[in-house]
Design an enzyme around this catalytic site. Structure first.
Site, PDB file in Angstrom:
ATOM      1  N   HIS A   1      86.290 -53.811 -35.945  1.00  0.00           N
ATOM      2  CA  HIS A   1      84.966 -54.320 -36.541  1.00  0.00           C
ATOM      3  C   HIS A   1      84.590 -53.428 -38.038  1.00  0.00           C
ATOM      4  O   HIS A   1      84.842 -52.262 -37.947  1.00  0.00           O
ATOM      5  CB  HIS A   1      83.810 -54.441 -35.626  1.00  0.00           C
ATOM      6  CG  HIS A   1      82.674 -55.183 -36.102  1.00  0.00           C
ATOM      7  ND1 HIS A   1      82.638 -56.487 -36.105  1.00  0.00           N
ATOM      8  CD2 HIS A   1      81.361 -54.895 -36.471  1.00  0.00           C
ATOM      9  CE1 HIS A   1      81.516 -56.775 -36.982  1.00  0.00           C
ATOM     10  NE2 HIS A   1      80.635 -55.777 -36.912  1.00  0.00           N
TER      11      HIS A   1
ATOM     12  N   CYS B   1      84.288 -60.333 -39.711  1.00  0.00           N
ATOM     13  CA  CYS B   1      83.775 -59.199 -40.318  1.00  0.00           C
ATOM     14  C   CYS B   1      84.789 -58.579 -41.374  1.00  0.00           C
ATOM     15  O   CYS B   1      84.074 -58.241 -42.448  1.00  0.00           O
ATOM     16  CB  CYS B   1      83.809 -58.152 -39.064  1.00  0.00           C
ATOM     17  SG  CYS B   1      85.496 -57.550 -38.403  1.00  0.00           S
TER      18      CYS B   1
ATOM     19  N   HIS C   1      76.739 -57.026 -41.531  1.00  0.00           N
ATOM     20  CA  HIS C   1      77.892 -57.401 -40.941  1.00  0.00           C
ATOM     21  C   HIS C   1      78.075 -58.802 -40.466  1.00  0.00           C
ATOM     22  O   HIS C   1      77.113 -59.602 -40.171  1.00  0.00           O
ATOM     23  CB  HIS C   1      78.535 -56.569 -39.889  1.00  0.00           C
ATOM     24  CG  HIS C   1      77.437 -56.572 -38.570  1.00  0.00           C
ATOM     25  ND1 HIS C   1      78.031 -56.716 -37.390  1.00  0.00           N
ATOM     26  CD2 HIS C   1      76.123 -56.701 -38.588  1.00  0.00           C
ATOM     27  CE1 HIS C   1      77.040 -56.829 -36.310  1.00  0.00           C
ATOM     28  NE2 HIS C   1      75.809 -56.863 -37.188  1.00  0.00           N
TER      29      HIS C   1
END
Length: 399
Positions: free
Chosen positions: A329, A270, A341
């Site tokens: 994240h 990420c 993402h």
């Protein structure tokens, strides 16, 4: 006489026990002090280290280990100078002006020495590294985002400051497409090296059949399609963060696989995804999501996402027992509740929605949304590529 010997033995025993207790108390106090200093000087071991242990001798305490922080080492040395029973053998890393360039298209950087160790980051060809320590063919390296981890020596071309200054010259080029190749000759089928977007290499000035001759960091030469190369300055010295261009780069990665530790156009995690999108647009940002959350400036969050703009970074996670945030994240906000993402849950880079009712609504992401940040030039943690590179090999970033 027997009683006198017995009492003398007890006296010696009690004295030894008392002395031993005092030594243990000193050891404990020193270990507590070192732990406090670690929090002061190296709270994040991903960017700085104070790895010190205390060994108790017969009449002394021996400090061993290493640190990357000069101020911490000076404090340890002062401590030992003031106490004749303390010996400081802690090594201060980064004093030998030892540097290198990544010589492969994508170098895999690991948490500890060894190919079986966790992949924690990557670095692209031509990226400068500071070489801090060596262990059985592996180097503890610092990358331009100040990340500390281990890289095998086969991926490194040793270089001094003069070599690095020469490398970053007018002849330097960057690879533009996601993938390309250095060939033995224009149109040849034999590959000298693969390339990925963001790799750096020098041109020799020779051109032939729509190709340019290039020199790799380790001195190998070959030929690359001229259209696959762009001047390094275009990457290294941007005037400002162009959010839509960052997003264009980000969208070009859609469908690429998720890879824990990946920070290259091959595959990304990420934060490797957000970092790569910024790097390919001229900026070095911190490596991990929990570090990126301190970059840029804060953007308020509400249920309608009314304060957010396209390109803002969204951070997700949970709360620890002490109430502090645990960021796990990150992704790009796209507007209208949508975000882009690289998630292990999806397996590849894709879009999702934060609005209930949408077909691709990600409930677990909506429920774990913690923060939003806007990354612009001049804000914390947003550093032009050339500046980040130069800071590393002129050592101003490691003092």
């Amino acid at each position: 006489m027997r009683n006198l010997t017995f009492y003398l033995f007890l006296a010696i025993l009690f004295t030894a026990c008392a002395s031993d207790d005092r030594a243990n108390d000193r050891l404990t106090a020193l270990e507590d002090q070192l732990q406090e200093w670690k929090g002061d000087y190296a709270p994040d071991r991903r960017t700085d280290r104070l790895e010190v242990s205390v060994e108790r001798g017969q009449d002394s305490l021996l400090l061993s280990g290493y640190t990357t922080v000069a101020a911490a080492w000076r404090r340890l040395d002062s401590l030992a100078a003031a106490d004749p029973e303390i010996y400081n053998e802690v090594r201060l890393l980064g004093q030998r002006d030892s540097f290198g360039l990544v010589r492969v298209s994508v170098a895999n950087i690991r948490t500890e020495p060894g190919h079986s160790q966790e992949l924690t980051s990557q670095a692209l060809m031509g990226t400068p590294l500071e070489l801090l320590d060596r262990d059985h063919g592996w180097y503890l390296v610092r990358t331009p985002d100040r990340y500390l981890a281990w890289l095998e020596e086969g991926a490194i071309q040793p270089a001094d400051q003069g070599t690095l200054a020469d490398w970053f010259s007018d002849d330097l080029r960057t690879c533009v497409p996601a993938q390309s190749n250095v060939l033995t000759a224009p149109g040849a089928s034999t590959i000298v090296s693969e390339l990925v977007a963001g790799d750096l290499l020098q041109v020799t000035g020779q051109t032939r059949s729509g190709h340019q001759e290039v020199r790799l960091p380790d001195g190998r030469t070959g030929w690359v399609a001229a259209g696959d190369l762009a001047p390094y300055d275009a990457l290294a010295t941007p005037e400002a963060v162009q959010t839509e261009e960052v997003l264009t780069t980000a969208f070009a990665q859609v469908g690429r696989p998720y890879l824990w530790g990946g920070t290259s156009p091959k595959a990304m995690d990420c934060s490797g995804f957000t970092k790569t999108a910024y790097y390919l647009n001229g900026y070095v940002i911190p490596r991990d999501a929990s570090q990126q959350v301190h970059a840029g400036t804060d953007v308020p969050l509400d249920d309608d996402f009314s304060a957010l703009e396209r390109g803002d970074l969204l951070f997700f996670g949970n709360y620890r027992e002490d109430g502090s945030e645990r960021v796990t994240h990150v992704g790009f906000y796209l507007g209208e509740g949508r975000f882009l993402h690289a998630g292990a849950d999806n397996g590849y880079i894709t879009e999702n929605s934060l609005r209930e009712g949408d077909a691709d609504y990600a409930a677990h992401r909506r429920n774990s949304l913690l923060r939003a940040r806007r990354l612009e030039e001049g804000t914390p943690g947003v550093v032009p590529v050339a500046e980040a590179f130069q800071e590393l090999y002129t050592r101003s970033s490691s003092r």
